[in-house]
Design an enzyme around this catalytic site. Sequence first.
Site, mmCIF file in Angstrom:
data_model
loop_
_atom_site.group_PDB
_atom_site.id
_atom_site.type_symbol
_atom_site.label_atom_id
_atom_site.label_comp_id
_atom_site.label_asym_id
_atom_site.label_seq_id
_atom_site.Cartn_x
_atom_site.Cartn_y
_atom_site.Cartn_z
ATOM 1 N N GLU A 158 0.801 -1.174 0.188
ATOM 2 C CA GLU A 158 0.030 -0.034 0.144
ATOM 3 C C GLU A 158 0.765 1.242 -0.127
ATOM 4 O OE1 GLU A 158 -2.962 -0.187 -0.683
ATOM 5 O OE2 GLU A 158 -3.811 -2.032 0.301
ATOM 6 N N GLU A 205 -12.061 0.319 -10.413
ATOM 7 C CA GLU A 205 -11.545 -0.812 -11.164
ATOM 8 C C GLU A 205 -12.652 -0.761 -12.600
ATOM 9 O OE1 GLU A 205 -11.944 -1.870 -7.970
ATOM 10 O OE2 GLU A 205 -9.846 -1.876 -7.788
#
Length: 540
Positions: free
Chosen positions: A152, A431
Amino acid sequence: MIYIRWSINSTPETLLDEGQVFDDDAFERPVETLVQTQFHPPIHTPTHTPTHTPTQIPVVYDTIKWKERQNAVREAFKHAWGGYVRDAWGCDEYHPISHRGSNLTGIGIGFTIVDSLDTLLIMDLKEEFQHARDWVARSLDFEQNGNVNVFETTIRVLGGLLSAYHLAGNDTLFLSKAIDLGDRLLGAFSSSSGIPYASVNLALKQGIPAHFVGGASSTSEATTLQLEFKYLSHLTSNEEYWKKAEEVMFKIDSLEKLDGLVPIYLDPHTGNFVGKTITLGARGDSYYEYLLKQYLQTSRTENIYLRMYDQSMDGVKSRLVNYSSPSKLLYIGELLNDEFSPKMDHLVCFMGGNFALGVTLGKTVREVKHLNFKQLEDLRIGKELTKTCTEMYFRTATGLAPEIAYFTSLSGPEKDISIKKFDSHNLLRPETVESLFIMWRLTGDVQYREWGWKIFEAFENHTKYEGGGYTSLEDVTSIPPGRKDKMETFWLAETLKYFYLLFGPNDQIPLDKYVFNTEAHPLPIFMPTRKVRGQGWNRQ
Ligand code: DMJ
């Protein structure tokens, strides 16, 4: 080989031989029966006709309409950013309803601000960018005795700094911060196998194993650091970053796979896979994304990544692609201990665009002109998967997709998609809009923009918090959907950026000159120098 060209009405018009130049303003589809001779779908695959009839590539479109829509996205960003600045400035994460911020460790590592820098530049929000840059110069400090997730931190902070460096005209402030962070993250690669640990202590530069699955690292996390470390290496001529990141790929290539598909955990001590779960969703997804993008990033000089990508896509097509009933929506399922499961995470929706990107390598379909059988098949899968992902939005009460969907098989009930209560939340994920953006850029089919606008309106209707910011939702299947009091940083870094680019001109961040890292930070494609290229590898 013979292809049928589909017109705007989906009426087969002309037969073309393989290799023949296609007409510029029509879409091409292979004859379905031919697709099936080479394509081996798993169980329950119906013979079908594609459900999506593509719109013809528009020669002229309504510029003002799209300009206005793009501006609406910019306003949405300002609303989100304004709430954060007021309530949580400098904090890693934002909780809009309770008007507060929170940190992942100590004083925070710039998660929200750094993740947003390039979006601010792309949207030309000058004052906001200057405010953020000042914060980076004065307050961003990685010397903290705390553990952060390596993946991350790499994709959001290192990727964000590197992209900002480039887009701000080589602003060295961002590069010096990236070098400082990169040096700390290198500590994660200190395992006996070279597979990075899940976390790293920033001050001690020490890798920390995960607290679950016996300390295993997620496969996608270990293999989604390479674009960032390679670009950092390219900028600094320090091959250490390149070497450490690439060593992971070398190790993975030597492991046994299932038709190129990989289990979702890696043991950093032995360097072996752990378990047998295979998915293109959580913990698997960006492994496949970065195979292709590593090939693109270094100007297609590292063929090994294209080979690994192609092999894995063969596995996806033969083992994971399936169709729902009754609408024959193409989806990508999972393997749980060799058993096929018709479950698809929203995370998988990046694959629509990825499939198409693998075909054109950043050029438009029109520019490529000659598409072979495999390319046509991949393009069709990309288009169909993108459509399925939009259906995950359009079939719910809110018009927004759940985190996870299950697809019905041939003998199942009428609905194609079912959603479990536990999976019905929405985290403002990017996405689907990412795939819409890529499909629009590569095909010029305005349908992708229209779908994007419909989804954007649903986000506006249900996730905008009038008090400032946007919130994740509890349940997209009910009205009201319930609010979760969290605005994920990828809403600013990815979702709104992709909407903005989808509605904007095609020459902003062109796909043949940039690769987007998995957090939507555009990094320029470059030619690797001989020095770093020497770190490359090939199969024996
Ligand atoms: C982002 O951090 C990245 O896109 C990552 O690859 C997957 N998860 C989130 C967005 O959903």
